[in-house]
Motif scaffolding. Sequence first.
Motif, PDB file in Angstrom:
ATOM      1  N   SER A 290     -21.550 -20.876  -6.352  1.00  0.00           N
ATOM      2  CA  SER A 290     -20.760 -21.215  -5.166  1.00  0.00           C
ATOM      3  C   SER A 290     -21.366 -22.405  -4.424  1.00  0.00           C
ATOM      4  O   SER A 290     -20.637 -23.244  -3.875  1.00  0.00           O
ATOM      5  CB  SER A 290     -20.651 -20.014  -4.224  1.00  0.00           C
ATOM      6  OG  SER A 290     -19.912 -18.974  -4.819  1.00  0.00           O
ATOM      7  N   LEU A 291     -22.693 -22.482  -4.393  1.00  0.00           N
ATOM      8  CA  LEU A 291     -23.338 -23.632  -3.763  1.00  0.00           C
ATOM      9  C   LEU A 291     -23.045 -24.926  -4.517  1.00  0.00           C
ATOM     10  O   LEU A 291     -23.171 -26.015  -3.966  1.00  0.00           O
ATOM     11  CB  LEU A 291     -24.850 -23.408  -3.680  1.00  0.00           C
ATOM     12  CG  LEU A 291     -25.290 -22.274  -2.742  1.00  0.00           C
ATOM     13  CD1 LEU A 291     -26.784 -22.002  -2.908  1.00  0.00           C
ATOM     14  CD2 LEU A 291     -24.980 -22.620  -1.290  1.00  0.00           C
ATOM     15  N   SER A 312     -21.924 -13.260 -16.552  1.00  0.00           N
ATOM     16  CA  SER A 312     -21.336 -13.103 -15.219  1.00  0.00           C
ATOM     17  C   SER A 312     -20.636 -14.384 -14.761  1.00  0.00           C
ATOM     18  O   SER A 312     -19.887 -14.364 -13.786  1.00  0.00           O
ATOM     19  CB  SER A 312     -22.418 -12.709 -14.206  1.00  0.00           C
ATOM     20  OG  SER A 312     -23.339 -13.770 -14.003  1.00  0.00           O
ATOM     21  N   LEU A 313     -20.872 -15.501 -15.471  1.00  0.00           N
ATOM     22  CA  LEU A 313     -20.212 -16.764 -15.130  1.00  0.00           C
ATOM     23  C   LEU A 313     -18.828 -16.878 -15.742  1.00  0.00           C
ATOM     24  O   LEU A 313     -18.072 -17.793 -15.399  1.00  0.00           O
ATOM     25  CB  LEU A 313     -21.058 -17.945 -15.615  1.00  0.00           C
ATOM     26  CG  LEU A 313     -22.394 -18.192 -14.913  1.00  0.00           C
ATOM     27  CD1 LEU A 313     -23.131 -19.324 -15.605  1.00  0.00           C
ATOM     28  CD2 LEU A 313     -22.168 -18.534 -13.453  1.00  0.00           C
ATOM     29  N   GLY A 320     -12.316 -19.901 -10.823  1.00  0.00           N
ATOM     30  CA  GLY A 320     -12.745 -20.791  -9.750  1.00  0.00           C
ATOM     31  C   GLY A 320     -13.206 -20.077  -8.504  1.00  0.00           C
ATOM     32  O   GLY A 320     -13.324 -20.691  -7.434  1.00  0.00           O
ATOM     33  N   GLU A 321     -13.493 -18.783  -8.599  1.00  0.00           N
ATOM     34  CA  GLU A 321     -14.014 -18.042  -7.456  1.00  0.00           C
ATOM     35  C   GLU A 321     -14.853 -16.872  -7.939  1.00  0.00           C
ATOM     36  O   GLU A 321     -14.757 -16.444  -9.088  1.00  0.00           O
ATOM     37  CB  GLU A 321     -12.875 -17.539  -6.549  1.00  0.00           C
ATOM     38  CG  GLU A 321     -11.912 -16.582  -7.228  1.00  0.00           C
ATOM     39  CD  GLU A 321     -10.795 -16.153  -6.300  1.00  0.00           C
ATOM     40  OE1 GLU A 321     -10.526 -16.866  -5.314  1.00  0.00           O
ATOM     41  OE2 GLU A 321     -10.181 -15.089  -6.558  1.00  0.00           O
ATOM     42  N   VAL A 322     -15.705 -16.371  -7.033  1.00  0.00           N
ATOM     43  CA  VAL A 322     -16.578 -15.238  -7.325  1.00  0.00           C
ATOM     44  C   VAL A 322     -16.212 -14.109  -6.372  1.00  0.00           C
ATOM     45  O   VAL A 322     -16.119 -14.304  -5.165  1.00  0.00           O
ATOM     46  CB  VAL A 322     -18.066 -15.615  -7.126  1.00  0.00           C
ATOM     47  CG1 VAL A 322     -18.947 -14.379  -7.200  1.00  0.00           C
ATOM     48  CG2 VAL A 322     -18.506 -16.609  -8.178  1.00  0.00           C
ATOM     49  N   SER A 323     -16.010 -12.930  -6.926  1.00  0.00           N
ATOM     50  CA  SER A 323     -15.728 -11.747  -6.106  1.00  0.00           C
ATOM     51  C   SER A 323     -16.910 -10.797  -6.218  1.00  0.00           C
ATOM     52  O   SER A 323     -17.232 -10.332  -7.312  1.00  0.00           O
ATOM     53  CB  SER A 323     -14.447 -11.049  -6.569  1.00  0.00           C
ATOM     54  OG  SER A 323     -13.323 -11.868  -6.350  1.00  0.00           O
ATOM     55  N   ALA A 335     -15.811 -21.026  -6.225  1.00  0.00           N
ATOM     56  CA  ALA A 335     -16.792 -21.422  -7.238  1.00  0.00           C
ATOM     57  C   ALA A 335     -16.126 -22.316  -8.280  1.00  0.00           C
ATOM     58  O   ALA A 335     -16.205 -22.062  -9.481  1.00  0.00           O
ATOM     59  CB  ALA A 335     -17.411 -20.187  -7.896  1.00  0.00           C
ATOM     60  N   ARG A 336     -15.461 -23.357  -7.808  1.00  0.00           N
ATOM     61  CA  ARG A 336     -14.810 -24.285  -8.737  1.00  0.00           C
ATOM     62  C   ARG A 336     -15.842 -25.348  -9.117  1.00  0.00           C
ATOM     63  O   ARG A 336     -16.027 -26.340  -8.409  1.00  0.00           O
ATOM     64  CB  ARG A 336     -13.585 -24.903  -8.071  1.00  0.00           C
ATOM     65  CG  ARG A 336     -12.694 -25.678  -9.025  1.00  0.00           C
ATOM     66  CD  ARG A 336     -11.379 -26.033  -8.378  1.00  0.00           C
ATOM     67  NE  ARG A 336     -10.622 -24.849  -8.030  1.00  0.00           N
ATOM     68  CZ  ARG A 336      -9.898 -24.119  -8.872  1.00  0.00           C
ATOM     69  NH1 ARG A 336      -9.854 -24.468 -10.145  1.00  0.00           N
ATOM     70  NH2 ARG A 336      -9.244 -23.055  -8.462  1.00  0.00           N
ATOM     71  N   VAL A 337     -16.536 -25.107 -10.212  1.00  0.00           N
ATOM     72  CA  VAL A 337     -17.648 -25.972 -10.611  1.00  0.00           C
ATOM     73  C   VAL A 337     -17.396 -26.574 -11.980  1.00  0.00           C
ATOM     74  O   VAL A 337     -16.577 -26.099 -12.760  1.00  0.00           O
ATOM     75  CB  VAL A 337     -18.983 -25.190 -10.648  1.00  0.00           C
ATOM     76  CG1 VAL A 337     -19.301 -24.590  -9.301  1.00  0.00           C
ATOM     77  CG2 VAL A 337     -18.963 -24.116 -11.729  1.00  0.00           C
TER      78      VAL A 337
END
Length: 502
Positions: A290-291, A312-313, A320-323, A335-337
């Motif tokens: 997320s960072l 987990s990724l 594009g997000e983490v819950s 978390a759009r990386v």
Amino acid sequence: MVAIVSTVAYLGLEARAVEVQCQIAPGMVGFAVVGLPDKAVAESRERVRAAIAALGLSLPPKRITINLSPADLPKEGSHYDLPIALALLSAMGLVDTETLAQYVVVGELGLDGRVAASPGVLLAALHASGRQMGLICPAMQGAEAAWAGQVEVIAAPDLLSLLNHLKGQGILRPPEPGIAEAPVRGPDLKQVKGQETAKRALEIAAAGGHNLLMVGPPGAGKSLLASCMPGILPELTPAEALEVSMIASVAGALEGGRISRNRPFRAPHHSASMPALVGGGMRVRPGEVSLAHLGILFLDELPEFQRVVLDSLRQPLETGEVSVARANSHVTFPARVQLVAAMNPCRCGHLGDAALACSRAPRCAADYQSKVSGPLLDRIDLHVEVEAVSAADLVLPPPTEGSEQVAARVFAARQVQTERLVGTAKRTNADLEGELLEAHATPDEPGQRLLAQASEAMRLSARGYTRILRIARTIADLAGCKTVGRIHVAEALSYRRQPPRN
């Protein structure tokens, strides 16, 4: 009488309204804080008591009750200190209640009455702006809060200064937004000698927002190539910069209130735990993925990460997000990386060199690379082999084309994608799916025939098939072509070589 002060509770990137209610009533002397406080909130009693004592005041010998409403919402963090202190002073008749009703208050208190920084001030400022209220926050975070726009910000260095300001006896100057940092470019691609295939893959990844895996022996330049990535990416737009800064604010990493236009580049060590990488912990905080939102997540020595951590990724790379789910809360972080990963071909790293390879080659390569799961590899768009640099390459003069020229092509390709995707929630070709993918990335007839043959020969999954289309669309954009042709599909297929398996 019950004194009320507004503050917030942070749930991911959402700031929820919380009322700090203070009642001073006759009865046994005590000071209680209720409303699902965590350890830091419960300890605020002593900090508030000491800060008020630093003003030369003492608490009334009565029963003091602080309620944090809504009572069923968990309260975490030290930013409740200042609102609790102001609610208590208001109940004691030392601060005007109607004046406090106009502000959202956040901040940690020191024992001497200083107002210390606390994470999440930018979110609190945006929340206050949405409610047409002002914000009271620590002085060192006033510049951060000022980025929220049309919101009155009172940035207090200590409790005494704040009380004087509220009484009109010593007005605090409104803070100015922190000056945005000038873009800081990383190493230049001119420093990379040879590795033309890898540099081309880096350009495609940057242009379309694609994930990239580099496989090669130690010292081939994989880490240097990855560090060049920020230098060829376009700057963050103002809206994107604010979005990235909100995450940094929650993590307490926004220094001096300065919002940066640089795209994040995060490179966690391979010993990172799952909460460190995707977020979580007892007090849920954003993780590295997320960072790195809207930037680069670089994972060096990919197989050395714990397999469960890498897997987990899979969801963040897809959605594009983490819950982060907990028994008492459910928190979502963006978390759009772009994932850029590097790895050796085997444990010794010299698989293709008969003189240096270990005695277990090529069996050791299959064992080593099998530490990375197939589903995760399937989410990586570009796979490129980085060959060892020879002495002949090292003595050559620096390349004439560097990051500046590549960045210009990447910017032009991104501009084409922005115009194509206007009116949608998509940003780059890597986001294309469904009707958008069919409308913009369908190849011409020769390209379709090649893709059909390759899909059967390479046994591409449905995800792999669509990723080939996205990469081909990006290659066509870099070439200035409106239609995806056979040559673009052919180059896209060349980057789908999977590492050897058992």
